[in-house]
Design a protein around this motif. Structure first.
Motif, PDB file in Angstrom:
ATOM      1  N   GLU A 136      17.773  79.760  -6.364  1.00 47.64           N
ATOM      2  CA  GLU A 136      18.259  78.468  -6.869  1.00 47.64           C
ATOM      3  C   GLU A 136      19.554  78.069  -6.161  1.00 47.64           C
ATOM      4  O   GLU A 136      19.775  76.896  -5.863  1.00 47.64           O
TER       5      GLU A 136
ATOM      6  N   LYS B 135      18.540  76.829  -2.757  1.00 47.51           N
ATOM      7  CA  LYS B 135      17.980  75.475  -2.854  1.00 47.51           C
ATOM      8  C   LYS B 135      19.083  74.441  -3.016  1.00 47.51           C
ATOM      9  O   LYS B 135      19.049  73.368  -2.397  1.00 47.51           O
ATOM     10  N   LYS B 136      20.072  74.751  -3.836  1.00 46.97           N
ATOM     11  CA  LYS B 136      21.187  73.822  -4.077  1.00 46.97           C
ATOM     12  C   LYS B 136      22.043  73.635  -2.831  1.00 46.97           C
ATOM     13  O   LYS B 136      22.425  72.517  -2.488  1.00 46.97           O
TER      14      LYS B 136
ATOM     15  N   GLY C 232      18.946  73.109   0.574  1.00 41.09           N
ATOM     16  CA  GLY C 232      17.815  72.192   0.469  1.00 41.09           C
ATOM     17  C   GLY C 232      16.473  72.890   0.332  1.00 41.09           C
ATOM     18  O   GLY C 232      16.355  74.108   0.453  1.00 41.09           O
ATOM     19  N   SER C 233      15.463  72.075   0.090  1.00 41.06           N
ATOM     20  CA  SER C 233      14.109  72.576  -0.189  1.00 41.06           C
ATOM     21  C   SER C 233      13.454  73.250   1.010  1.00 41.06           C
ATOM     22  O   SER C 233      12.673  74.183   0.838  1.00 41.06           O
ATOM     23  N   ASP C 234      13.753  72.781   2.214  1.00 40.43           N
ATOM     24  CA  ASP C 234      13.129  73.373   3.397  1.00 40.43           C
ATOM     25  C   ASP C 234      13.573  74.821   3.602  1.00 40.43           C
ATOM     26  O   ASP C 234      12.745  75.698   3.855  1.00 40.43           O
TER      27      ASP C 234
ATOM     28  N   TYR D 170      14.892  76.741   1.303  1.00 39.70           N
ATOM     29  CA  TYR D 170      14.403  77.439   0.118  1.00 39.70           C
ATOM     30  C   TYR D 170      12.969  77.926   0.349  1.00 39.70           C
ATOM     31  O   TYR D 170      12.649  79.096   0.142  1.00 39.70           O
ATOM     32  N   ALA D 171      12.093  77.022   0.811  1.00 38.86           N
ATOM     33  CA  ALA D 171      10.692  77.377   1.070  1.00 38.86           C
ATOM     34  C   ALA D 171      10.594  78.424   2.182  1.00 38.86           C
ATOM     35  O   ALA D 171       9.802  79.376   2.082  1.00 38.86           O
TER      36      ALA D 171
ATOM     37  N   LEU E 152       6.179  78.038  -4.825  1.00 38.19           N
ATOM     38  CA  LEU E 152       6.624  76.871  -4.048  1.00 38.19           C
ATOM     39  C   LEU E 152       6.045  75.599  -4.594  1.00 38.19           C
ATOM     40  O   LEU E 152       5.072  75.474  -5.169  1.00 38.19           O
TER      41      LEU E 152
END
Length: 109
Positions: free
Chosen positions: A77, A80-81, A84-86, A88-89, A109
């Motif tokens: 988390e 991600k914060k 970003g989502s990319d 994170y994935a 995901l």
């Protein structure tokens, strides 16, 4: 009790650190060069290291799946914060490939 303390230590240590950039080297007043630390990359590297360690401990039988999920969710988390989502994935996919036994402990995901 020891597992709870280890999990708490893992969670507390995985919180981001504000790395203070060191003072740069000044060549002259017209052309100064500063060496700065990239705080985001330092934190990302540390977070990935903690995820790797958590998955290793799960694989060795020293952590339960529940504690693994909790620990990894805290770190991911934050990733991600901050990134970003990319990213994170990418971290989740990378970890799943590197530590197949840890797939159940990774967020979806």
């Amino acid at each position: 009790m020891i597992r709870s303390l280890l999990l708490l230590q893992l969670i507390l240590i995985s919180l981001p650190v504000d790395a203070q950039p060191e003072l740069g080297v000044e060549e002259n007043k017209d052309n100064s060069t500063e060496t700065k630390r990239d705080t985001k990359m330092i934190n990302l590297g540390r977070d990935i290291g903690w995820i790797d360690a958590t998955c290793s401990w799960l694989g060795w039988g020293h952590l339960s799946l529940e504690n693994t999920k909790t620990s990894i969710s805290v770190v991911t988390e934050e990733i991600k914060k901050e990134h970003g989502s990319d990213v994170y994935a990418w971290v989740i996919e990378r970890t799943a490939k590197r530590y197949p036994k840890c797939k159940l402990g990774l967020p979806s995901l």
